[in-house]
Design a protein around this motif. Structure first.
Motif, PDB file in Angstrom:
ATOM      1  N   ASP A  50       0.851  -1.187   0.000  1.00 32.36           N
ATOM      2  CA  ASP A  50       0.000   0.000   0.000  1.00 32.36           C
ATOM      3  C   ASP A  50       0.891   1.243   0.000  1.00 32.36           C
ATOM      4  OD1 ASP A  50      -1.732   2.074   0.412  1.00 32.36           O
ATOM      5  OD2 ASP A  50      -2.582   1.309   2.275  1.00 32.36           O
ATOM      6  N   PRO A  51       1.022   1.929  -1.135  1.00 35.09           N
ATOM      7  CA  PRO A  51       1.886   3.114  -1.176  1.00 35.09           C
ATOM      8  C   PRO A  51       1.499   4.194  -0.167  1.00 35.09           C
ATOM      9  CG  PRO A  51       1.327   2.399  -3.393  1.00 35.09           C
ATOM     10  CD  PRO A  51       0.476   1.595  -2.464  1.00 35.09           C
ATOM     11  N   GLU A  52       0.215   4.362   0.105  1.00 38.18           N
ATOM     12  CA  GLU A  52      -0.202   5.355   1.102  1.00 38.18           C
ATOM     13  C   GLU A  52       0.343   4.991   2.482  1.00 38.18           C
ATOM     14  OE1 GLU A  52      -1.673   8.143   0.659  1.00 38.18           O
ATOM     15  OE2 GLU A  52      -2.576   8.013  -1.340  1.00 38.18           O
ATOM     16  N   ALA A  53       0.273   3.709   2.822  1.00 40.79           N
ATOM     17  CA  ALA A  53       0.825   3.270   4.103  1.00 40.79           C
ATOM     18  C   ALA A  53       2.344   3.419   4.120  1.00 40.79           C
ATOM     19  CB  ALA A  53       0.440   1.810   4.370  1.00 40.79           C
ATOM     20  N   SER A  54       2.981   3.184   2.974  1.00 43.21           N
ATOM     21  CA  SER A  54       4.440   3.347   2.891  1.00 43.21           C
ATOM     22  C   SER A  54       4.837   4.801   3.101  1.00 43.21           C
ATOM     23  CB  SER A  54       4.958   2.845   1.538  1.00 43.21           C
ATOM     24  OG  SER A  54       4.788   1.451   1.406  1.00 43.21           O
ATOM     25  N   LEU A  55       4.061   5.731   2.545  1.00 45.97           N
ATOM     26  CA  LEU A  55       4.340   7.155   2.748  1.00 45.97           C
ATOM     27  C   LEU A  55       4.194   7.527   4.216  1.00 45.97           C
ATOM     28  CD1 LEU A  55       4.844  10.062   1.855  1.00 45.97           C
ATOM     29  CD2 LEU A  55       2.428  10.201   1.170  1.00 45.97           C
ATOM     30  N   ALA A  56       3.150   7.046   4.859  1.00 45.42           N
ATOM     31  CA  ALA A  56       2.956   7.333   6.287  1.00 45.42           C
ATOM     32  C   ALA A  56       4.108   6.767   7.110  1.00 45.42           C
ATOM     33  CB  ALA A  56       1.630   6.752   6.759  1.00 45.42           C
ATOM     34  N   GLU A  57       4.573   5.581   6.744  1.00 46.29           N
ATOM     35  CA  GLU A  57       5.688   4.973   7.463  1.00 46.29           C
ATOM     36  C   GLU A  57       6.973   5.775   7.270  1.00 46.29           C
ATOM     37  OE1 GLU A  57       7.840   0.572   7.875  1.00 46.29           O
ATOM     38  OE2 GLU A  57       6.687   1.061   6.069  1.00 46.29           O
ATOM     39  N   LEU A  58       7.203   6.260   6.050  1.00 44.43           N
ATOM     40  CA  LEU A  58       8.389   7.078   5.787  1.00 44.43           C
ATOM     41  C   LEU A  58       8.374   8.336   6.650  1.00 44.43           C
ATOM     42  CD1 LEU A  58      10.939   7.546   3.980  1.00 44.43           C
ATOM     43  CD2 LEU A  58       9.418   8.782   2.415  1.00 44.43           C
ATOM     44  N   ASN A  59       7.222   8.986   6.727  1.00 50.40           N
ATOM     45  CA  ASN A  59       7.094  10.177   7.569  1.00 50.40           C
ATOM     46  C   ASN A  59       7.317   9.855   9.040  1.00 50.40           C
ATOM     47  OD1 ASN A  59       6.594  12.323   5.759  1.00 50.40           O
ATOM     48  ND2 ASN A  59       4.461  11.725   5.528  1.00 50.40           N
ATOM     49  N   ASP A  60       6.741   8.771   9.502  1.00 54.16           N
ATOM     50  CA  ASP A  60       6.811   8.427  10.925  1.00 54.16           C
ATOM     51  C   ASP A  60       8.206   7.979  11.350  1.00 54.16           C
ATOM     52  OD1 ASP A  60       4.155   9.023  11.186  1.00 54.16           O
ATOM     53  OD2 ASP A  60       3.459   6.946  11.096  1.00 54.16           O
ATOM     54  N   ARG A  61       8.876   7.207  10.513  1.00 52.20           N
ATOM     55  CA  ARG A  61      10.137   6.580  10.914  1.00 52.20           C
ATOM     56  C   ARG A  61      11.372   7.394  10.574  1.00 52.20           C
ATOM     57  NH1 ARG A  61      11.155   0.601   9.136  1.00 52.20           N
ATOM     58  NH2 ARG A  61      13.006   1.108  10.360  1.00 52.20           N
ATOM     59  N   PHE A  62      11.309   8.183   9.512  1.00 49.41           N
ATOM     60  CA  PHE A  62      12.551   8.774   9.016  1.00 49.41           C
ATOM     61  C   PHE A  62      12.524  10.292   8.810  1.00 49.41           C
ATOM     62  CE2 PHE A  62      12.634   4.313   7.599  1.00 49.41           C
ATOM     63  CZ  PHE A  62      13.838   3.916   8.162  1.00 49.41           C
ATOM     64  N   LEU A  63      11.557  10.822   8.126  1.00 53.03           N
ATOM     65  CA  LEU A  63      11.622  12.210   7.697  1.00 53.03           C
ATOM     66  C   LEU A  63      11.378  13.185   8.837  1.00 53.03           C
ATOM     67  CD1 LEU A  63       9.732  12.039   4.289  1.00 53.03           C
ATOM     68  CD2 LEU A  63      12.149  12.584   4.608  1.00 53.03           C
ATOM     69  N   SER A  64      12.300  14.135   9.013  1.00 57.71           N
ATOM     70  CA  SER A  64      12.062  15.218   9.966  1.00 57.71           C
ATOM     71  C   SER A  64      11.323  16.375   9.296  1.00 57.71           C
ATOM     72  CB  SER A  64      13.385  15.702  10.573  1.00 57.71           C
ATOM     73  OG  SER A  64      14.326  16.030   9.572  1.00 57.71           O
ATOM     74  N   ILE A  65      11.428  16.491   7.972  1.00 52.22           N
ATOM     75  CA  ILE A  65      10.599  17.408   7.197  1.00 52.22           C
ATOM     76  C   ILE A  65       9.629  16.526   6.421  1.00 52.22           C
ATOM     77  CG2 ILE A  65      10.531  19.192   5.422  1.00 52.22           C
ATOM     78  CD1 ILE A  65      13.420  19.885   6.163  1.00 52.22           C
ATOM     79  N   LYS A  66       8.377  16.519   6.828  1.00 51.34           N
ATOM     80  CA  LYS A  66       7.420  15.524   6.351  1.00 51.34           C
ATOM     81  C   LYS A  66       6.988  15.786   4.906  1.00 51.34           C
ATOM     82  CE  LYS A  66       7.419  14.026  10.603  1.00 51.34           C
ATOM     83  NZ  LYS A  66       8.265  12.871  10.966  1.00 51.34           N
ATOM     84  N   MET A  67       6.631  14.703   4.226  1.00 53.07           N
ATOM     85  CA  MET A  67       5.984  14.786   2.923  1.00 53.07           C
ATOM     86  C   MET A  67       4.477  14.854   3.174  1.00 53.07           C
ATOM     87  SD  MET A  67       8.218  12.034   0.662  1.00 53.07           S
ATOM     88  CE  MET A  67       7.184  12.225  -0.794  1.00 53.07           C
ATOM     89  N   GLN A  68       3.904  16.019   2.975  1.00 51.17           N
ATOM     90  CA  GLN A  68       2.479  16.233   3.242  1.00 51.17           C
ATOM     91  C   GLN A  68       1.858  16.915   2.043  1.00 51.17           C
ATOM     92  OE1 GLN A  68       2.953  18.494   6.908  1.00 51.17           O
ATOM     93  NE2 GLN A  68       2.532  16.679   8.149  1.00 51.17           N
ATOM     94  N   GLY A  69       1.120  16.165   1.270  1.00 46.79           N
ATOM     95  CA  GLY A  69       0.504  16.697   0.067  1.00 46.79           C
ATOM     96  C   GLY A  69      -0.004  15.562  -0.790  1.00 46.79           C
ATOM     97  N   THR A  70      -0.044  15.792  -2.096  1.00 44.76           N
ATOM     98  CA  THR A  70      -0.496  14.778  -3.047  1.00 44.76           C
ATOM     99  C   THR A  70       0.675  14.395  -3.942  1.00 44.76           C
ATOM    100  OG1 THR A  70      -2.755  15.623  -3.042  1.00 44.76           O
ATOM    101  CG2 THR A  70      -2.110  14.279  -4.924  1.00 44.76           C
ATOM    102  N   TYR A  71       1.014  13.116  -3.940  1.00 47.19           N
ATOM    103  CA  TYR A  71       2.199  12.636  -4.649  1.00 47.19           C
ATOM    104  C   TYR A  71       1.858  11.687  -5.786  1.00 47.19           C
ATOM    105  CZ  TYR A  71       4.438  14.966  -0.816  1.00 47.19           C
ATOM    106  OH  TYR A  71       4.834  15.937   0.060  1.00 47.19           O
ATOM    107  N   TRP A  72       0.568  11.305  -5.918  1.00 45.35           N
ATOM    108  CA  TRP A  72       0.102  10.525  -7.062  1.00 45.35           C
ATOM    109  C   TRP A  72      -1.401  10.709  -7.151  1.00 45.35           C
ATOM    110  CZ3 TRP A  72       3.248   7.909  -3.361  1.00 45.35           C
ATOM    111  CH2 TRP A  72       2.552   7.428  -2.243  1.00 45.35           C
ATOM    112  N   VAL A  73      -1.908  10.538  -8.367  1.00 47.91           N
ATOM    113  CA  VAL A  73      -3.346  10.710  -8.574  1.00 47.91           C
ATOM    114  C   VAL A  73      -3.759   9.961  -9.830  1.00 47.91           C
ATOM    115  CG1 VAL A  73      -3.196  12.805 -10.014  1.00 47.91           C
ATOM    116  CG2 VAL A  73      -5.191  12.453  -8.557  1.00 47.91           C
ATOM    117  N   ASP A  74      -4.994   9.492  -9.860  1.00 45.55           N
ATOM    118  CA  ASP A  74      -5.582   8.874 -11.043  1.00 45.55           C
ATOM    119  C   ASP A  74      -6.506   9.872 -11.705  1.00 45.55           C
ATOM    120  OD1 ASP A  74      -4.504   6.288 -10.349  1.00 45.55           O
ATOM    121  OD2 ASP A  74      -6.044   6.168  -8.804  1.00 45.55           O
TER     122      ASP A  74
END
Length: 367
Positions: free
Chosen positions: A341-365
């Motif tokens: 689940d890419p959405e869950a992967s993004l949340a995990e990246l923010n929680d575990r690693f990034l001090s400057i969070k990725m918050q926005g839209t990074y893919w769309v259909d």
């Protein structure tokens, strides 16, 4: 007592890392991507970025990456306005960081770098090629520099680059943890793509709407990500370099299985697709629809059958590109991507690693 904001302002005025933040305090050594041994008497505390877009990479490893930046190129500030606005909201003193040139290009000023007296200059493969022997000039001036890269061949260079950076800023454990995470994410997709057939054709439409149709990825960069996701770029073998122009007639005649635009730097106000920090799903989808219509792509089978999508263009120069690979694989082979689940992967990246969070839209259909 100083507020957090005043502390951050002070840290930018004289960027020093607290001993509590540095994993290593003694001498550090690393061999960079150019094969050069880089030795520092202690972890780098005053870093010049010849590519401002490497700040988010520092954010993967350090809790206060801005405190390390003594100067930088203006590419992040000029080409990624939304990401820069997020930085300014976090810390208005970001505007005070000295600019050394546009970067990554020959406009990077050697004299400006020298004046900042950094203890490390971060270069990329592109910077070293474009800036007229900058690494050699820095060596002659006694200023250490290191080549890292997440653009030219990201699936090859990302792990060693993170390890190099982690060693030089005294964050080896954090670098090892991220690399293990990154490797695991790629291996999970690779296991699902093993033996996949057919490898669906993809038009990667870079900077869609911001330039004439259709700028695309030839070798490396997004092409490697598409291949890792079980696809093949229609530009591979057609464009001689990493990026180039495909004619609209060629695109329509090839009629790829999937259409993937990239957006962000040339957002909706400039005719492109609004994506990245602060962008909403609605803005991204509406701007994608406008681009497809305005550039004469509505007749593609991919558009008519619901296989038209967009990605954040910033994935082309960050180790977070594994998120794009997950999403591409999900678009191309949804039947094989159960459990990822890419959405869950993004949340995990923010929680575990990034001090400057990725918050926005990074893919769309589109649909």
């Amino acid at each position: 007592m100083l507020t957090r904001r005043r502390l951050l302002l002070a840290s930018l005025a004289a960027p020093l890392v607290s001993p509590a933040l540095a994993q290593t305090q003694g001498p550090v050594v690393a061999r960079d991507l150019a094969g050069r041994e880089v030795r520092l008497p202690r972890p780098a505390r005053r870093i010049v970025l010849t590519q401002g877009r490497h700040l988010p990479v520092l954010s993967l490893l350090h809790p206060d990456p801005l405190s390390l930046v003594a100067g930088w190129a203006s590419d992040l500030r000029q080409a990624s306005a939304q990401e820069y606005a997020q930085l300014r909201a976090l810390n208005p003193a970001v505007d005070q960081i000295p600019i050394i040139g546009r970067g990554p290009s020959d406009t990077v000023s050697f004299e400006s770098i020298i004046a900042l007296q950094p203890d490390l200059v971060l270069l990329s493969r592109y910077t070293t090629a474009a800036a007229g022997g900058l690494a050699a000039r820095l060596d002659a001036a006694g200023i250490p520099s290191a080549v890292i890269d997440f653009f030219a061949d990201p699936l090859v260079d990302s792990e060693p680059s993170i390890a190099i950076l982690g060693a030089l800023i005294g964050r080896t454990e954090q670098a090892a943890a991220f690399n293990a995470h990154y490797r695991g994410k790629l291996e999970a997709v690779a296991a699902r793509m093993r033996g996949v057939a057919p490898k669906h054709s993809v038009l990667l439409h870079a900077h869609a709407g911001g330039t004439a149709c259709c700028f695309s990825s030839g070798a490396g960069i997004f092409t490697g990500m598409i291949e890792a996701a079980g696809g093949r770029s229609i530009a591979a073998g057609v464009l001689p370099g990493p990026m180039g122009q495909l004619g609209l007639e060629f695109v329509l005649a090839t009629d790829p299985h999937s259409y993937v635009a990239t957006g962000g730097p040339f957002g909706g106000a400039r005719g492109g697709i609004t994506m990245g920090s602060g962008a909403t799903m609605r803005e991204a989808r509406e701007s994608l629809a406008r681009v497809i219509q305005s550039q004469g792509l509505s007749g593609l089978t991919a558009v008519r059958q619901g296989r038209a999508h967009a990605l954040w263009h910033g994935f082309n120069d960050t180790p977070a590109h594994y998120l794009a690979i997950e999403k591409l694989a999900q678009w191309l082979h949804p039947d094989r991507m159960q459990g990822i689940d890419p959405e869950a992967s993004l949340a995990e990246l923010n929680d575990r690693f990034l001090s400057i969070k990725m918050q926005g839209t990074y893919w769309v259909d589109l649909a």
